[in-house]
Design a protein around this motif. Structure first.
Motif, PDB file in Angstrom:
ATOM      1  N   ARG B  48      -3.970   3.718   3.447  1.00  8.27           N
ATOM      2  CA  ARG B  48      -2.809   2.934   3.877  1.00  8.27           C
ATOM      3  C   ARG B  48      -2.946   1.498   3.386  1.00  8.27           C
ATOM      4  O   ARG B  48      -2.029   0.934   2.772  1.00  8.27           O
ATOM      5  N   ALA B  49      -4.108   0.920   3.626  1.00 10.24           N
ATOM      6  CA  ALA B  49      -4.312  -0.469   3.224  1.00 10.24           C
ATOM      7  C   ALA B  49      -4.213  -0.625   1.707  1.00 10.24           C
ATOM      8  O   ALA B  49      -3.662  -1.602   1.196  1.00 10.24           O
ATOM      9  N   GLU B  52      -0.542  -0.303   0.587  1.00  8.82           N
ATOM     10  CA  GLU B  52       0.186  -1.517   0.969  1.00  8.82           C
ATOM     11  C   GLU B  52      -0.179  -2.678   0.055  1.00  8.82           C
ATOM     12  O   GLU B  52       0.678  -3.490  -0.305  1.00  8.82           O
ATOM     13  N   SER B  53      -1.450  -2.727  -0.325  1.00 14.08           N
ATOM     14  CA  SER B  53      -1.865  -3.835  -1.196  1.00 14.08           C
ATOM     15  C   SER B  53      -1.184  -3.773  -2.560  1.00 14.08           C
ATOM     16  O   SER B  53      -1.104  -4.754  -3.267  1.00 14.08           O
ATOM     17  N   GLY B  55       1.915  -3.119  -2.799  1.00 13.52           N
ATOM     18  CA  GLY B  55       3.317  -3.438  -2.564  1.00 13.52           C
ATOM     19  C   GLY B  55       4.212  -2.219  -2.445  1.00 13.52           C
ATOM     20  O   GLY B  55       5.436  -2.326  -2.560  1.00 13.52           O
ATOM     21  N   GLU B  57       6.164   0.887  -0.510  1.00 15.05           N
ATOM     22  CA  GLU B  57       6.685   1.208   0.822  1.00 15.05           C
ATOM     23  C   GLU B  57       5.772   2.278   1.395  1.00 15.05           C
ATOM     24  O   GLU B  57       5.801   3.423   0.957  1.00 15.05           O
ATOM     25  N   THR B  58       4.928   1.912   2.341  1.00 13.61           N
ATOM     26  CA  THR B  58       3.846   2.803   2.748  1.00 13.61           C
ATOM     27  C   THR B  58       4.079   3.372   4.143  1.00 13.61           C
ATOM     28  O   THR B  58       4.468   2.658   5.058  1.00 13.61           O
ATOM     29  N   ASP B  59       3.852   4.667   4.251  1.00 11.81           N
ATOM     30  CA  ASP B  59       4.045   5.355   5.527  1.00 11.81           C
ATOM     31  C   ASP B  59       2.827   6.224   5.808  1.00 11.81           C
ATOM     32  O   ASP B  59       2.390   6.987   4.939  1.00 11.81           O
ATOM     33  N   GLY B 303       3.080   6.353  -0.331  1.00 10.86           N
ATOM     34  CA  GLY B 303       3.511   5.040  -0.820  1.00 10.86           C
ATOM     35  C   GLY B 303       4.618   5.228  -1.842  1.00 10.86           C
ATOM     36  O   GLY B 303       4.448   5.983  -2.795  1.00 10.86           O
TER      37      GLY B 303
END
Lengths: 694, 694
Positions: B48-49, B52-53, B55, B57-59, B303
């Motif tokens: 997840r991290a 997200e890093s 950029g 759209e993370t779920d 993502g």
């Protein structure tokens, strides 16, 4: 005129007896009888007495040959730890034969004597191509001890190629993938090699067979002899071992894995370790072998059932009698059929009159050392055989199961198949041997025949077939689950457990041998079909043509454009062979038509005794037409242009060997002489069957 | 209008970085992370991290699934002597990962719990046909403990068939012929299984994939659930072992040898004993297995790189993240390529503008238990995927060597091959992946394509491909010498020793995944070729036709007499399938011509944005045309009429599964419905591409 014989296959079939076969087995497998030993002498005497008891004209044909004996052998792992490896089979409570004091440890006759220590290299089967692969991969063989597995070639070539590569010594082992747990249950529970089982055997590889010191002449006591040092025998120590001992070496090897190279991936076999090319520096092995190289006496035992009308002409049935131990399978599974055929046929002759031609029953000595006894006898009787031998049937190890097969010279294939139509199939008497045999596939060229193998090297037919040109055949039956080949387990206990107690296989082989011989010995016109040799020539010519194209000697043949070639449905051959093929095709037609006409005339009773004699002489000459008097290039002892043993591996055959050698050696310059030789054969064949004024 | 992306394959290729890949590997393979454990939670958080890093759209898409855990296992030889067998791998000084306390002993998820003692039966691979052979030979399985080797089918079927035959328990072992000394050097010296190496894995075999309790619906926390007892999970204890432990059992077996029966001769494998069908009365073995059957939480991490012009339409790249231990190879050799592709593409999108369509990067949870995470996500997004998913690329265990290959749905094969033309071959950058791939052989039907495999079961593509009909492909590269599959040796030490330290394979896979996805995400007209599905249909129809003839369902097709059939060079099919084949042939032509015309018009700039949208919608619909809404007979969750997992063995595929089932079950009555279903596909395909007024 002599009384016509009324012997038929069915009368002989009825005379063959399982109890008798078992009795001959008990008689001949009673003790180890390596050629040149006291056991050998006793077997020779038993055979003489037996043949004489049948009323045969019996001769003990002595010879004096180079027959080494082992005196010492040591195989040790020297480092990383010291360990002696076992060089003899496990003695078994279940098999008292294994306790016999006359049994030798494992050894290879004609090994060099020596004591060497070095690193280890694994060489797969030790074939020519295996050593080439090692060289390609940069694996140093020089000064090292090679370990190679049995299989893939005759063991003598493993030694020859190892020595050529500079090896200090050679260890040959039976891999479990060849005989062991990979194949089935182990002896004594089953029939396959246990971890101690050792394949003995000779290493002799010379450009001739027979006694190493007397090529081309009979090895009488006083024959002129080569000096041993001139002969080129194996110089390095060679030792056979079982797979238990091999594993002790292989599991300590630390070098490159065979799986790491595409070229050697197939070298992995059945031991539970990754096979490696090299042992590494830490692993050092010592091999010591001592053998004498003495000339010893042995003998063939020959019993002749004299023919009534053409007594000089003969059919020969043979099997050797010497063994590496008890020899219950090798050779006696054939020898007992030879003896029983002699008994049945001589009894039938007494009761129903002798056959038209003579039948010679030959128990050969010292086959195991280098096909010696039969070769010396053939060398001593060369002229007689060339004119008067109709066929040779070889029974080495013949009764090993119920699946009958034959490798054979082409001209007598139909005679063998006809005999097979009159013999009941072992353990399935509702069928004939021919039914069962055809059920496993027909001949590639002539679907009316069962599939025959190409007769090459490896047993007592070689001198008859390759030196003199006598039409020859091996008759044998296999399919039993196991092998005790050349081990101390090759005894009656193993044979009766694995092949069986019923002697059905041996009865079938006896009947096949007697029936095949009877056809050659009794039919007025010899059942020799010379056109089948030419038809087989043409089939093998296509093989040689393809091999030559693959080797770049000539261009691959194009699709047939000539109507003639297209017509007979055969693939085209390369251009330099095309004329030869056309020559063969016309010769084949002429032989077929001419001999068919002869057969019709004989059947119609239109042929006088003299004419018949002339036709038979011509038929015998057609087989000899393939003999090149000066012999094959580089190995003139081999003279048959149709077939020779594989020069580079031993057991297999090279068909059309003079052409095959051109291909193998990429010797384009030799092609003309080869084509000329075969052209000469076809000219001879046409001349032989051409009857002036006919 | 949004800015057009200028991302090209070469810009992305340049962004892919070996050091990054190694870093993702270090990050994700740091500890064991079996689905549902704390290690699993930490990997989910890391992913997840990471996403997200970038950029994206993370779920974190959570699910609650039946995820058993082992609590106890015992395997003992009880008689003739007592001996405990080892159920975990050897801890190695050379590989400190093997000492991790969170590693489980060997176990098979979804084993029954129980404590049984009995005689032993060997069942080869434990396939349906193996148990049929045992029945034919009269070998009693009921009440006995079956020992079977890995290979030949999915392990769940071994358990299913053993249980069906009445076995009390099942032991599955890795035979050295599959991974061990027979294949190469052993870990830690080489890459193959040592004697203690154990293949873990699930036994789930249900008529659907995903969570066992929530077929067809997403396994949310509160989803309606089946009762465990209704599901038909494995009831007998099942235990995987290494070949050292297996040998302890096999060498004590005393029954009939597999070599004694023609039907079982191939059952002999790589252990150094003759394999036997039965252990005999004296050998008794005890097997005790205890597992819970709890519902546990895990999650997919998704993502999304949002597309600029068709943001709803998406290309999905996926690979699971859960493992049986560290999972450096399975799955992380693919997961690291997924993460690196996400990094490279999101960076490229930032720098050069986002692609036309969205790309979703999916790290799936709990694949190992039964392809659970991806199936639950697909079930939860079924409608969206059906309308808008352009393709799914699966990377499970993808970077295992340098030999690239793909099993793929037919319609996207050319897109993958085109991508391969732009990716340098690993460790041979002068060549492209396509060059090397074509060098290993071309496609059977279309020689302009490399050889693709048929996509069947076994990983996270199944729900996309077989449930929804999204064109899917597995991308992977192999060829490294060894396997640590599902063992504790599947860690970074093994991977870097055997596959390598250079991450060349992972760079190639990352580029292939990014490049393939880019083609689907950026080309104006989707590079979907619907006629290739029909061409493949026709090829597989010939296979089914032949199988049906062999099974006696219909007569073997005669040689083509119809000019039409002869014209396209294809073999004829059996009569009841001939009309279907003609239908397919005309559909194939129509699709080819129509879509080629579309492509020309788009290239010429003659198509409006709305028209383009319509054409793309139609192209997506052509893949979905193969979906039968009511699903396949007996297993309605599987709906793709082109391909399904092999119903009886698991890993392999059944192509044209509705026809194949008719053949396998010899269900002639089912033929009409099957033919009707495929006829319906062709009608739909023609309707889809027919544009009123065009």
């Amino acid at each position: 005129m002599t009384r016509k014989s009324s012997i038929t296959a069915s009368t002989v079939n009825a005379m063959v007896n399982a109890g008798q076969l078992r009795g001959w087995h008990d008689l001949l497998a009673a003790e180890p009888h390596v050629a040149g030993t006291h056991g050998d002498e006793r077997v020779i005497e038993k055979l003489r007495a037996t043949f004489e008891s049948f009323g045969l004209e019996t001769d003990v044909h002595e010879f004096w040959a180079l027959l080494p004996r082992p005196s010492a052998a040591v195989l040790q792992i020297v480092s990383p730890e010291q360990r002696d490896l076992i060089l003899k089979e496990r003695v078994l409570d279940e098999d008292l034969y294994t306790q016999h004091p006359a049994l030798d440890p494992g050894w290879n006759a004609f090994s060099g004597s020596g004591d060497v220590t070095g690193e280890v290299v694994y060489a797969n089967y030790g074939r020519k191509e295996d050593f080439e692969t090692l060289a390609t991969l940069g694996v140093e063989v020089r000064g090292r001890i090679v370990i190679a597995r049995y299989g893939g070639n005759y063991r003598g070539y493993k030694a020859k190629f190892a020595q050529k590569a500079g090896a200090a010594g050679l260890i040959i082992y039976t891999d479990p993938a060849e005989s062991g747990y990979t194949r089935g249950l182990l002896y004594p529970e089953g029939g396959y090699a246990n971890d101690t089982c050792i394949e003995r055997g000779s290493l002799q590889t010379l450009p001739y067979i027979g006694d190493a010191l007397t090529p081309g002449v009979e090895a009488t006591r006083d024959a002129p002899r080569l000096k041993i040092d001139e002969v080129g025998l194996c110089a390095i120590p060679v030792q056979p071992i079982g797979y238990g001992a091999a594993l002790e070496i292989m599991k300590r090897m630390t070098g490159r894995a065979v799986a790491d190279h595409a070229e050697t991936r197939g070298w992995q076999a059945g031991l539970p370790v990754p096979y490696r090319l090299t042992g590494g520096e830490a692993l050092r092995v010592r091999l010591k072998v001592e053998q004498d190289r003495e000339i010893r006496r042995s003998a063939n035992v020959v019993g002749v059932l004299r023919g009534s009308e053409e007594p000089r002409r003969m059919v020969v049935i043979g099997c050797h009698h010497d063994a590496w131990g008890f020899g219950a399978s090798d050779p006696l599974a054939g020898t007992i059929a030879l003896v029983e055929a002699a008994r049945a046929l001589s009894r039938a002759a007494r009761e129903l009159g002798p056959p038209r031609r003579s039948i010679a029953f030959c128990a050969w000595g010292a086959e195991e050392y280098g096909i010696i006894g039969s070769s010396e006898w053939v060398e001593g009787n060369r002229d007689l055989l060339a004119t008067d031998a109709a066929a040779y049937f070889n029974l080495d190890m013949a009764s090993m199961g119920v699946d009958f097969g034959s490798s054979s010279g082409p001209s007598i294939r139909r005679a063998i198949a006809s005999a097979a139509a009159e013999v009941p199939q072992a353990r399935d008497p509702e069928r004939t041997v021919l039914d069962a045999w055809m059920g496993r596939g027909g001949d590639a060229t002539d679907p009316s025949l069962p599939a025959f193998g190409d007769l090459g090297g490896g047993s007592d037919h070689v001198a008859f077939w390759c030196h003199v040109g006598v039409a020859s055949a091996g008759l044998s039956a296999g399919g039993s689950p196991g092998t005790s080949y050349h081990s101390i387990y090759d005894n009656l206990a193993w044979y009766r457990k694995v092949v069986g107690e019923d002697y059905e296989s041996a009865m079938m082989i006896t009947r096949m041998a007697a029936g095949s011989a009877l056809r050659l010995a009794t039919e007025e016109l010899l059942p020799i079909e010379p056109w089948v040799c030419v038809s087989e020539f043409r089939r093998h010519l296509r093989d040689v043509s393809g091999r030559g194209a693959a080797a770049g000697l000539w261009n691959a043949p194009e699709a047939a454009t000539e109507p003639a070639a297209a017509q007979d449905g055969l693939a085209p051959v390369a251009d330099p062979l095309a004329e030869l093929d056309r020559d063969a095709a016309s010769t084949q037609r002429e032989l077929l038509e001419t001999v068919a006409a002869w057969r019709d005339r004989v059947a119609a009773g239109k042929v006088s005794a003299d004419e018949l004699n002339d036709l038979n002489e011509r038929l015998l000459a057609t087989d000899r037409a393939w003999v090149l008097p000066e012999g094959l290039p580089e190995r003139p002892w081999f003279k048959n242009l149709l077939a020779a043993p594989d020069r580079d591996s031993g057991y297999a055959s090279w068909m059309l060997p003079m052409l095959r050698r051109v291909v193998e050696d990429k010797d384009a310059a030799g092609l003309e002489a080869a084509v000329k030789a075969y052209t000469g054969v076809f000219r001879s064949l046409r001349e032989i069957v051409e009857i002036p004024g006919a």
